[in-house]
Design an enzyme around this catalytic site. Structure first.
Site, mmCIF file in Angstrom:
data_model
loop_
_atom_site.group_PDB
_atom_site.id
_atom_site.type_symbol
_atom_site.label_atom_id
_atom_site.label_comp_id
_atom_site.label_asym_id
_atom_site.label_seq_id
_atom_site.Cartn_x
_atom_site.Cartn_y
_atom_site.Cartn_z
ATOM 1 N N LYS A 49 0.789 -1.206 -0.053
ATOM 2 C CA LYS A 49 0.066 -0.032 0.077
ATOM 3 C C LYS A 49 1.011 1.089 -0.064
ATOM 4 O O LYS A 49 0.412 2.380 -0.486
ATOM 5 C CB LYS A 49 -0.946 0.136 1.093
ATOM 6 C CG LYS A 49 -1.904 1.180 1.401
ATOM 7 C CD LYS A 49 -2.907 1.147 2.455
ATOM 8 C CE LYS A 49 -3.900 2.227 2.467
ATOM 9 N NZ LYS A 49 -4.876 2.227 3.304
ATOM 10 N N LYS A 51 0.316 -10.718 -8.569
ATOM 11 C CA LYS A 51 -0.230 -9.352 -9.351
ATOM 12 C C LYS A 51 0.353 -8.171 -8.636
ATOM 13 O O LYS A 51 0.265 -7.099 -9.295
ATOM 14 C CB LYS A 51 -1.755 -9.520 -8.885
ATOM 15 C CG LYS A 51 -2.362 -10.654 -9.708
ATOM 16 C CD LYS A 51 -4.126 -10.720 -9.524
ATOM 17 C CE LYS A 51 -4.021 -11.489 -8.082
ATOM 18 N NZ LYS A 51 -4.048 -12.609 -7.929
ATOM 19 N N LYS A 90 8.928 -13.265 -6.959
ATOM 20 C CA LYS A 90 7.768 -14.103 -7.019
ATOM 21 C C LYS A 90 6.836 -13.471 -7.865
ATOM 22 O O LYS A 90 6.576 -12.396 -8.011
ATOM 23 C CB LYS A 90 7.276 -14.020 -5.541
ATOM 24 C CG LYS A 90 6.085 -14.966 -5.481
ATOM 25 C CD LYS A 90 5.456 -15.014 -3.969
ATOM 26 C CE LYS A 90 4.341 -15.641 -3.703
ATOM 27 N NZ LYS A 90 3.889 -15.540 -2.294
#
Length: 353
Positions: free
Chosen positions: A122, A224, A221
């Site tokens: 975030k 999304k 990794k």
């Protein structure tokens, strides 16, 4: 077929990608041939971190179902359902939540780790230090009120309920998820001790399975959050372009230069798709093949499976009636299974006579 029951699910947070497929979904398809399986779209779990963004939740749940069917999950061989379609889950979650000590949840080793990871996503532009600084230090001082909520703290109880309500004896997990399963086992033992019973719940055991590690296009990794995925059902031309852009050994300047395949994203995918990946490893080290040719061969190896998935996906996606029939059948089967355990638990707790 084994008499063991298996339960597993995935959160519908968006399109599935090859990391999801090789890391879990492909394993689901294999497990349905050996065990009685319950596979659920975990829409309630999705609310634990995205409760304020639910506009796409129902759509994502449907798209996950389409992906599952396209990958080979068969409603004739396993039970497929939406978590929130089984209200018995929420009722048992309430009951078991009454006896679960807060200390168990706060000690959950992934609780703070997941909060820190969510904060990092975030507030990506406000992190302290560099990539070598521990994540817990980099996110210090950032607000976490929006994710420090009851549902997020208590999600291990809900996860336990998903497993226990169908009397699952085996749960496919990665070794980093063992702590969640241990909480489920602890809840069973505590329930048995308090209510003097041992015939309501089954203590689940982990089923460790070999899964492919799929890196993202940039070597991190596949996620999304990192915008480095190859999605299931993605247009083949788009996949080809992504493969051709994959990260390789930066020390290999010319096609004939020797390279180190370890750390090369293209080679990691060859280990998944190329049955002769050991030979490719030696060719890479010897400088016998350029990166462009290696990438082209990789895409050629990936294309048949991806095309087959894409073709099946179009069929399922356009047959809304079939999707609804599958979900209705799965809901009825899951509710019938869950109702038995819920009634036994309520009788043991003397909520009902």
């Amino acid at each position: 077929m084994s008499t063991d029951i298996i339960v597993s699910g995935m959160r519908p947070t968006g399109k599935l990608h090859l990391g999801n497929y090789h890391g879990a979904l492909k394993n689901f398809v294999a497990l349905q041939e050996k065990y009685k399986c319950f596979f659920f779209v975990a829409d309630l779990h999705a609310l634990t971190t995205s409760y304020e963004h639910t506009e796409d939740l129902a759509h994502n749940s449907e798209q996950m179902l389409v992906d599952w069917l396209s990958a080979g999950l068969d409603p004739k061989k396993c039970t497929i359902f939406i978590q929130s379609d089984v209200p018995e889950v929420s009722e048992l979650n309430t009951l078991l939540g009454m006896i679960t000590p807060l200390g168990w949840l706060y000690r959950n080793p992934t609780y703070k780790d997941q909060i820190n990871e969510l904060l990092a996503r975030k507030y990506a532009g406000q992190l302290k230090g560099d990539e070598n600084t521990p994540l817990a230090e980099r996110v210090k001082g950032l607000a976490d009120e929006d994710i420090s909520v009851y549902g997020f703290l208590g999600y291990p109880v809900l996860m336990a309920v998903d497993i226990l309500i169908h009397k699952a004896s085996l749960v496919p997990v990665g070794k980093d998820q063992t702590a969640h399963l241990e909480i489920a086992r602890d809840i069973v033992r505590r329930f048995n001790e308090i209510y003097k019973t041992d015939d309501v719940f089954v203590e689940p055991k982990p089923l460790y399975t070999e899964v492919a590690v799929v890196p993202g296009l940039d070597g991190h990794k596949m996620s999304k959050s990192y915008h480095n995925t190859i999605d299931l059902g993605e247009d083949l031309d788009s996949v080809r372009k992504k493969v051709m852009s994959m990260y390789t050994d930066p020390n290999k300047k010319k096609a004939s230069d020797p390279a180190d395949p370890e750390g090369c994203v293209v080679f990691a995918f060859h280990k998944i798709y190329n049955p002769n990946w050991q030979k490719r490893c030696e060719e890479c080290k010897a400088g016998a093949l350029g990166c462009v040719a290696c990438k082209k061969e990789l895409f050629a190896l990936m294309e048949p499976e991806l095309k087959g998935f894409l073709d099946k996906r179009k069929i399922f996606e356009n047959d809304k009636a079939q999707l609804q029939a599958i979900l209705h059948g799965g809901k009825e089967a899951a509710r019938a299974s869950a109702a038995v355990t819920l009634e036994q638990a309520k009788r043991a707790m003397k909520v009902i006579k």
